[in-house]
Design a protein around this motif. Structure first.
Motif: not given
Length: 457
Positions: A198-205, A216-219
């Motif tokens: 989930a974190t990988q998908r959210a980070g990629a999105s 804000m992407r990093v946050l």
């Protein structure tokens, strides 16, 4: 007394499992439909091996033509290739089981159904555990799931759960059994896998979303990670039977002690959160902090990674970026103005000097000509030269400042040489006062004695 009762219960459970094992063994030995099912199961092994050899070549040819597939898809394809025989056996077992259910009594295909279920469980476990990247953790989870799937297919789950539940010990008011620990390990492992995906998908999105600033992407990625792994931690505590109320009291006391000992660490964490929220610094920005000049490579929870032009990577604590004066060359925009001072001789036309300087700077590739053109102004009359300032703009400070200044200076040198504009040397005028020893010797042509030279000097 309790220990004696536990031993009796374990003995009874063990006898039940042993009786079931003897019953299955008797089923194999006695002639009849049970033995016929065993022979069918063994015959399907030979047939599955033949099917594996039949489909192996076409599958290899089809796999080599796959282009543009992601890594996880290729890993699953490799897994299919390695377990092709087991997959063929599972499909064949279900086909035979379905036919026998239609052609004869259901009891005469019971063992075939058990074997089909067992092999299918093994195949599914093999594919699902491929999602776990850690080899040791993947192997551990696979063994647990294989054992559970085997017991489920053989109908021995209840007896095994009773046996494992009897193997227990107590920590205060909390009772921990082997069954509880195994369930907690399986649940935590599955939740960790889901949280990581989930974190990988959210980070990629978030990284692909151009409407969100880099900070804000990093946050957002950090927030998703904190939420996901926080839920996993709470579920792990609850699955083991611990009371979260007592944990809150203990964690509060520990937090106070850690707060005094780790003030700098906490300060850096909070400073990092402030940096992400106010968007003053984001990945890709070019900054100057003291003698350090470079661009932001990544924002961490404790520090910011700054890469310089010479390849060095500085890990600057977040607190320093909050409390110190930081020059962000690309905070609101990437336009950066640079100034170069130079001087030419008094005999050169200042109008021509300004024109040649502007045209020379515009020949450098990184110097902008739109929307802001270079400008050159006269700033003063020096002792030996007329002083000028040349101002120009660039949009890529990450490419370096010293090198672009050097290129512009070299362009000025070549252009001034072509247009006969000279760079004057410093000039000094020496005046001899009346009555001095040096003046009298100069008039008479006499060479003073060494002591006179010293007195005259």
């Amino acid at each position: 007394m309790e220990e004696f009762e536990t031993l009796n219960t374990l003995a009874e459970t063990g006898q039940s499992i042993w009786a079931d094992a003897l019953r299955y063994l008797q089923m194999v030995i006695e002639p009849g439909w049970r033995q016929n099912q065993i022979l069918i199961v063994l015959g399907m092994i030979v047939l599955a091996y033949a099917l594996r050899k039949l489909f192996e070549g076409p599958l290899d040819n089809w796999s080599r033509n796959r282009t543009g597939w992601e890594k996880w898809q290729l890993r699953q394809l490799v897994h299919v290739r390695k377990n092709l025989g087991l997959i063929c056996y599972a499909v064949l077992a279900w086909v035979v089981y379905g036919l026998m259910q239609q052609l004869t009594w259901p009891s005469r295909s019971y063992l075939i159904g058990v074997v089909a279920t067992l092999v299918t469980v093994w195949v599914v476990i093999g594919f699902t555990t491929r999602l776990i990247r850690n080899p040791s953790l993947r192997r551990l989870v696979a063994w647990f799931l294989w054992i559970y799937g085997t017991l489920l297919a053989l109908g021995l789950v209840d007896e095994t759960e009773e046996l494992l539940d009897e193997l227990a010990f107590s920590i205060g008011s909390v009772r921990l059994s082997v069954l509880t620990v195994i369930k907690a390990v399986v649940i935590i492992t599955l939740m960790l896998t889901v949280a990581r995906l989930a974190t990988q998908r959210a980070g990629a999105s978030l990284s692909r979303n151009e409407n969100i600033s880099p900070s804000m992407r990093v946050l957002g990625t950090k927030a998703v990670q904190l939420l996901a792994y926080g839920i996993v931690f709470l579920v792990a505590i609850r699955s083991l039977g611990f009371d979260l109320t007592g944990l809150a009291v203990v964690s509060g006391a520990i937090g106070v002690g850690i707060g005094f000992g780790l003030q700098k660490v906490v300060s850096n964490l909070i400073s990092g959160l402030i940096i992400l929220l106010d968007k003053s610094i984001k990945p890709g920005d070019v900054i100057s902090l003291g003698d350090t000049f470079g661009w932001i490579d990544s924002l961490g929870a404790r520090y910011v990674s700054v890469v310089t032009r010479d390849g060095k990577e500085y890990l600057i604590p977040n607190e320093d970026l909050i409390t110190s004066q930081v020059v962000n060359w690309s905070h609101t925009n990437k336009f950066v103005r640079l100034d170069i001072f130079f001087g030419v001789s008094y005999g050169d036309d200042p109008h021509k000097v300004r024109k040649v300087a502007v045209e020379a700077s515009e020949t450098v590739a990184r110097v902008l000509t739109h929307p802001n053109r270079p400008v050159c102004h006269m700033v003063g009359f020096g002792d030996s030269s007329v002083d000028y300032i040349l101002r120009f703009w660039i949009t890529d400070p990450s490419g370096g400042l010293t090198n672009i200044k050097g290129q512009v200076l070299l362009a000025l040198w070549d252009a001034f040489k072509e247009n006969d504009i000279s760079f004057p040397f410093p000039q000094r005028e020496v005046r001899l006062l009346d009555g001095s020893t040096v003046e009298m010797n100069a008039r008479t042509g006499a060479i003073p004695e060494p002591d006179e030279q010293e007195r005259g000097s």
